[in-house]
Motif scaffolding. Structure first.
Motif, PDB file in Angstrom:
ATOM      1  N   MET A  44       0.849  -1.172   0.000  1.00 38.82           N
ATOM      2  CA  MET A  44       0.000   0.000   0.000  1.00 38.82           C
ATOM      3  C   MET A  44       0.900   1.242   0.000  1.00 38.82           C
ATOM      4  SD  MET A  44      -3.264   1.150   2.314  1.00 38.82           S
ATOM      5  CE  MET A  44      -3.145  -0.171   3.398  1.00 38.82           C
ATOM      6  N   LEU A  45       0.597   2.184  -0.904  1.00 38.15           N
ATOM      7  CA  LEU A  45       1.374   3.411  -1.023  1.00 38.15           C
ATOM      8  C   LEU A  45       0.474   4.627  -0.792  1.00 38.15           C
ATOM      9  CD1 LEU A  45       3.454   2.459  -4.163  1.00 38.15           C
ATOM     10  CD2 LEU A  45       4.304   2.672  -1.826  1.00 38.15           C
ATOM     11  N   PRO A  46       1.044   5.718  -0.295  1.00 35.30           N
ATOM     12  CA  PRO A  46       0.218   6.892   0.018  1.00 35.30           C
ATOM     13  C   PRO A  46      -0.178   7.703  -1.211  1.00 35.30           C
ATOM     14  CG  PRO A  46       2.506   7.348   0.505  1.00 35.30           C
ATOM     15  CD  PRO A  46       2.429   5.894   0.104  1.00 35.30           C
ATOM     16  N   PHE A  47      -1.181   8.553  -0.997  1.00 33.98           N
ATOM     17  CA  PHE A  47      -1.537   9.568  -1.985  1.00 33.98           C
ATOM     18  C   PHE A  47      -1.517  10.907  -1.265  1.00 33.98           C
ATOM     19  CE2 PHE A  47      -5.550   7.895  -0.360  1.00 33.98           C
ATOM     20  CZ  PHE A  47      -6.285   9.028  -0.051  1.00 33.98           C
ATOM     21  N   VAL A  48      -1.185  11.967  -2.011  1.00 32.14           N
ATOM     22  CA  VAL A  48      -1.037  13.300  -1.436  1.00 32.14           C
ATOM     23  C   VAL A  48      -1.789  14.277  -2.330  1.00 32.14           C
ATOM     24  CG1 VAL A  48       0.600  15.108  -0.805  1.00 32.14           C
ATOM     25  CG2 VAL A  48       1.230  12.712  -0.518  1.00 32.14           C
ATOM     26  N   GLY A  49      -2.564  15.164  -1.705  1.00 29.70           N
ATOM     27  CA  GLY A  49      -3.299  16.105  -2.525  1.00 29.70           C
ATOM     28  C   GLY A  49      -4.046  17.147  -1.726  1.00 29.70           C
ATOM     29  N   SER A  50      -5.118  17.634  -2.322  1.00 31.89           N
ATOM     30  CA  SER A  50      -5.933  18.694  -1.727  1.00 31.89           C
ATOM     31  C   SER A  50      -7.372  18.242  -1.644  1.00 31.89           C
ATOM     32  CB  SER A  50      -5.893  19.950  -2.604  1.00 31.89           C
ATOM     33  OG  SER A  50      -4.584  20.427  -2.723  1.00 31.89           O
ATOM     34  N   ALA A  51      -8.023  18.687  -0.576  1.00 32.17           N
ATOM     35  CA  ALA A  51      -9.449  18.406  -0.398  1.00 32.17           C
ATOM     36  C   ALA A  51     -10.212  19.720  -0.459  1.00 32.17           C
ATOM     37  CB  ALA A  51      -9.686  17.714   0.935  1.00 32.17           C
ATOM     38  N   HIS A  52     -11.301  19.710  -1.197  1.00 32.75           N
ATOM     39  CA  HIS A  52     -12.208  20.851  -1.289  1.00 32.75           C
ATOM     40  C   HIS A  52     -13.535  20.390  -0.699  1.00 32.75           C
ATOM     41  CE1 HIS A  52      -9.389  22.527  -4.269  1.00 32.75           C
ATOM     42  NE2 HIS A  52      -9.349  21.297  -4.732  1.00 32.75           N
ATOM     43  N   ALA A  53     -13.982  21.035   0.359  1.00 38.08           N
ATOM     44  CA  ALA A  53     -15.240  20.658   0.994  1.00 38.08           C
ATOM     45  C   ALA A  53     -16.084  21.906   1.185  1.00 38.08           C
ATOM     46  CB  ALA A  53     -14.973  19.981   2.339  1.00 38.08           C
ATOM     47  N   GLY A  54     -17.358  21.781   0.881  1.00 40.21           N
ATOM     48  CA  GLY A  54     -18.264  22.897   1.062  1.00 40.21           C
ATOM     49  C   GLY A  54     -19.673  22.405   1.280  1.00 40.21           C
ATOM     50  N   TYR A  55     -20.516  23.294   1.766  1.00 36.22           N
ATOM     51  CA  TYR A  55     -21.911  22.927   1.979  1.00 36.22           C
ATOM     52  C   TYR A  55     -22.785  24.162   1.879  1.00 36.22           C
ATOM     53  CZ  TYR A  55     -21.323  24.739   6.733  1.00 36.22           C
ATOM     54  OH  TYR A  55     -21.071  25.547   7.816  1.00 36.22           O
ATOM     55  N   LEU A  56     -24.034  23.936   1.578  1.00 38.35           N
ATOM     56  CA  LEU A  56     -25.036  24.998   1.567  1.00 38.35           C
ATOM     57  C   LEU A  56     -25.744  24.919   2.916  1.00 38.35           C
ATOM     58  CD1 LEU A  56     -26.479  24.366  -1.991  1.00 38.35           C
ATOM     59  CD2 LEU A  56     -24.932  26.207  -1.294  1.00 38.35           C
ATOM     60  N   PRO A  57     -25.618  25.950   3.744  1.00 38.26           N
ATOM     61  CA  PRO A  57     -26.151  25.870   5.118  1.00 38.26           C
ATOM     62  C   PRO A  57     -27.616  25.457   5.170  1.00 38.26           C
ATOM     63  CG  PRO A  57     -24.880  27.867   4.821  1.00 38.26           C
ATOM     64  CD  PRO A  57     -25.030  27.250   3.464  1.00 38.26           C
ATOM     65  N   GLY A  58     -27.918  24.698   6.193  1.00 36.53           N
ATOM     66  CA  GLY A  58     -29.282  24.263   6.470  1.00 36.53           C
ATOM     67  C   GLY A  58     -29.589  24.604   7.913  1.00 36.53           C
ATOM     68  N   GLU A  59     -29.726  23.588   8.729  1.00 33.14           N
ATOM     69  CA  GLU A  59     -30.057  23.768  10.140  1.00 33.14           C
ATOM     70  C   GLU A  59     -28.885  24.296  10.967  1.00 33.14           C
ATOM     71  OE1 GLU A  59     -31.823  20.296  11.842  1.00 33.14           O
ATOM     72  OE2 GLU A  59     -32.972  19.872  10.041  1.00 33.14           O
ATOM     73  N   ARG A  60     -27.677  23.901  10.623  1.00 37.11           N
ATOM     74  CA  ARG A  60     -26.501  24.268  11.420  1.00 37.11           C
ATOM     75  C   ARG A  60     -25.394  24.767  10.510  1.00 37.11           C
ATOM     76  NH1 ARG A  60     -24.732  19.317  14.774  1.00 37.11           N
ATOM     77  NH2 ARG A  60     -23.490  20.903  15.774  1.00 37.11           N
ATOM     78  N   ILE A  61     -24.441  25.486  11.110  1.00 32.59           N
ATOM     79  CA  ILE A  61     -23.234  25.880  10.392  1.00 32.59           C
ATOM     80  C   ILE A  61     -22.036  25.372  11.167  1.00 32.59           C
ATOM     81  CG2 ILE A  61     -24.274  27.883   9.266  1.00 32.59           C
ATOM     82  CD1 ILE A  61     -22.824  29.637  11.335  1.00 32.59           C
ATOM     83  N   LEU A  62     -20.913  25.365  10.501  1.00 29.79           N
ATOM     84  CA  LEU A  62     -19.695  24.791  11.070  1.00 29.79           C
ATOM     85  C   LEU A  62     -18.557  25.774  10.885  1.00 29.79           C
ATOM     86  CD1 LEU A  62     -18.796  21.927  12.137  1.00 29.79           C
ATOM     87  CD2 LEU A  62     -18.084  21.446   9.814  1.00 29.79           C
ATOM     88  N   GLY A  63     -17.709  25.917  11.889  1.00 31.00           N
ATOM     89  CA  GLY A  63     -16.517  26.739  11.750  1.00 31.00           C
ATOM     90  C   GLY A  63     -15.599  26.152  10.689  1.00 31.00           C
ATOM     91  N   LEU A  64     -14.945  27.014   9.948  1.00 29.62           N
ATOM     92  CA  LEU A  64     -14.121  26.543   8.830  1.00 29.62           C
ATOM     93  C   LEU A  64     -13.017  25.583   9.254  1.00 29.62           C
ATOM     94  CD1 LEU A  64     -13.863  29.778   6.679  1.00 29.62           C
ATOM     95  CD2 LEU A  64     -15.306  27.782   6.326  1.00 29.62           C
TER      96      LEU A  64
END
Length: 108
Positions: free
Chosen positions: A1-21
Motif C-alpha cells: 500500500m502506497l500513500p496519496f497526497v493532494g488537496s481536499a475541497h469541501a463545502g456545503y449549503l447551510p441548512g439547520e446548522r453551520i460549522l466553523g471553517l
C-alpha cells in the motif's frame, strides 16, 4: 500500500446548522489519518457533513497524486486523480453544482 497526497475541497449549503471553517479541515484530517483509499475518504467526509449539519447540499472533491502511479507501474509523474461526492442541492441543482465546481476550479 502506497500513500496519496493532494488537496481536499469541501463545502456545503447551510441548512439547520453551520460549522466553523477549521472543523472542515479537521474532519478531512480525521478520516485521512488512517490507511484509506481516495474514493472512500471523499464519501466519508461528505456523509459526515450531511449527517452532522443536515445542510441543503454538500460537496467534497479530493485531488491527489498517487505514489502507486508515480513511483511504480506507469510512472505517470504529475498525474492526479479527482474524486467527488455531491449530496442534496449540489447533486440535484445544476447551477449550485456548477458554482461549487467553479469555486474548486474544476470543470462542472
Amino acid at each position: 500500500m502506497l500513500p496519496f497526497v493532494g488537496s481536499a475541497h469541501a463545502g456545503y449549503l447551510p441548512g439547520e446548522r453551520i460549522l466553523g471553517l477549521s472543523k472542515l479541515a479537521r474532519a478531512v484530517g480525521h478520516f485521512a489519518a488512517r490507511p484509506q483509499i481516495q474514493q472512500r475518504l471523499t464519501k466519508q467526509v461528505a456523509d459526515w457533513l450531511q449527517a452532522t449539519l443536515r445542510p441543503a447540499g454538500v460537496g467534497v472533491v479530493i485531488e491527489a497524486e498517487h505514489t502507486c502511479m508515480t513511483y511504480r507501474g506507469v510512472r505517470a509523474l504529475g498525474s492526479t486523480t479527482a474524486t467527488s461526492a455531491l449530496l442534496g442541492r449540489l447533486r440535484n441543482d445544476a447551477r449550485s453544482r456548477q458554482e461549487f465546481f467553479a469555486l474548486t476550479r474544476l470543470a462542472g
